[in-house]
Design an enzyme around this catalytic site. Structure first.
Site, PDB file in Angstrom:
ATOM      1  N   THR A  73      54.358  -3.247  31.342  1.00  7.36           N
ATOM      2  CA  THR A  73      54.804  -1.863  31.472  1.00  7.36           C
ATOM      3  C   THR A  73      54.572  -1.320  32.867  1.00  7.36           C
ATOM      4  OG1 THR A  73      54.416  -1.425  29.119  1.00  7.36           O
ATOM      5  CG2 THR A  73      54.509   0.481  30.561  1.00  7.36           C
TER       6      THR A  73
ATOM      7  N   THR B 196      50.031  -4.474  28.505  1.00  4.46           N
ATOM      8  CA  THR B 196      48.848  -4.128  27.707  1.00  4.46           C
ATOM      9  C   THR B 196      48.826  -4.776  26.326  1.00  4.46           C
ATOM     10  OG1 THR B 196      49.921  -2.109  26.894  1.00  4.46           O
ATOM     11  CG2 THR B 196      48.565  -1.925  28.880  1.00  4.46           C
ATOM     12  N   ASP B 197      49.981  -5.187  25.804  1.00  2.20           N
ATOM     13  CA  ASP B 197      50.015  -5.686  24.426  1.00  2.20           C
ATOM     14  C   ASP B 197      49.147  -6.925  24.228  1.00  2.20           C
ATOM     15  OD1 ASP B 197      51.622  -3.634  23.667  1.00  2.20           O
ATOM     16  OD2 ASP B 197      53.480  -4.798  23.568  1.00  2.20           O
TER      17      ASP B 197
END
Length: 357
Positions: A45, A124-125
């Site tokens: 992201t 971030t996942d």
């Protein structure tokens, strides 16, 4: 028009002059008194853009390391920064090939006498998985900081630029030495060993609810709560000669879970299985009996973790084949088992390793 031979020669010359692993210099001038920090970008992201400044979903990865660093010129006031593009994908697409390549490049930077610390930008996942992996395979006291963003670079109040600035500030700090791989987002400093993404949308998402944070940023200066921040019983794995890692599957526990997925995982090539069990690593009696049968037949190690966000999976096991993950979440237990298998650990050694977590 140029002759075809000239164009081919020119293309080959470009590849020679500008190799893929070449670091991109972010700052116009080198300041001797400032520490040198290398940033390795993988995508996510923080490197994404959307069609409008108010759009914070359905964005696409597409921002390279040059644009990422150019958006934060203030970094040049705190460090001599160079950047390197390792990959540019969402974190769900990070795989073993990328992880091993990232490890190799990080090792080269960390062994350089001129590099003070390194930063990795990441989606971030699965950030916690990469951070935990690096914590187990990097043998260095130098600061390693992994950061990302919850909003794309095009969003109003995008969090990526400040997260990146703080990560560089941390990697350049003398008090960050010897603390293992750290996660830095939203003013917080966490341990790669314990930090987990707790919310799919919130900016303040990375926490270690039980163990707590390592520190905080005050006016962009890292402040640690304690002088001792190393995780207990840390094990180092050398992956310098690894081209791949053994596949390990995670099976999610729920009511009426399908026991035959155990067989399907093994038959499709899994060399180990992590059970994201209910409660403290529980599984149905029928499922345990089936798992025992498959273990007797194949010897594939099976680690029981918990689907809850926090807690300890362990204690007395009903069946002798069961191993438990301790405080490790299913996704981190998977990484630990992959590395143990790649190092040639036998099942009794794997049990001892997980018992220490």
């Amino acid at each position: 028009m140029f002759p075809r031979k000239f164009l081919v020669w020119f293309a080959l010359a470009l590849c020679t002059w500008f190799p893929a692993a070449h670091a991109w210099e972010s700052c116009e001038r080198h300041v001797e008194i400032l520490p040198n920090v290398t940033i390795l970008a993988t995508g996510g992201t923080i490197a994404s853009k959307a069609s409008s400044s108010t759009q914070t979903t359905d964005y696409r990865v597409g921002v390279g390391i040059e644009a990422l660093l150019s958006a934060v010129p203030e970094i040049c006031n705190i460090s001599n920064v160079s950047g390197m593009q390792v990959s540019n994908v969402d974190s769900a697409s990070i795989n073993t090939t990328i992880l091993l390549d990232l490890t190799s490049r990080l090792t080269a930077e960390l062994t350089s006498s001129t590099v003070h610390g390194v930063v990795v930008t990441h989606g971030t996942d699965t950030l916690e998985e990469t951070a935990f992996f690096l914590d187990l395979v990097l043998d260095s006291e130098k600061p390693v900081v992994i950061t990302g963003a919850m909003r794309p670079s095009t969003a109003l109040s995008a969090d990526g630029p400040l997260n990146l600035y703080q990560a560089v500030k941390l990697a350049a700090s003398s008090v960050a030495y010897g603390r293992g791989v750290m996660v830095a987002l939203n003013d917080r400093i966490g341990s790669a060993y314990t930090s987990t993404k707790n919310n799919a949308n919130s900016l303040d998402t990375f926490h270690a609810t039980e163990q707590g944070q390592l520190g905080f940023f005050i006016n962009q200066v890292p402040k640690f709560y304690d002088t001792s921040s190393k995780p207990r019983n840390k094990t180092y794995f050398d992956v310098s000669r690894q081209k791949t890692l053994p596949p390990v599957d995670i099976l999610y526990g729920h009511q009426d879970s399908n026991s035959h997925l155990i067989r399907a995982s093994i038959e499709s090539g899994a060399k180990g299985i992590i059970f994201a069990g209910v409660g403290a690593g529980g599984w149905s009696l029928d499922g345990l009996k089936y798992a025992q049968t498959m273990y007797n037949r194949t010897g594939v190690p099976m680690i029981f973790s918990r689907r809850t966000n926090d807690g300890f999976a362990g204690g007395d096991s009903i069946y002798s084949f069961q191993m438990t993950s301790g405080f490790l979440s299913p996704q981190k237990a998977r990484i630990m088992l992959q590395l143990a298998l790649s190092a040639g650990y036998k099942n009794d050694e794997i049990r001892e390793l997980f018992d220490s977590q």
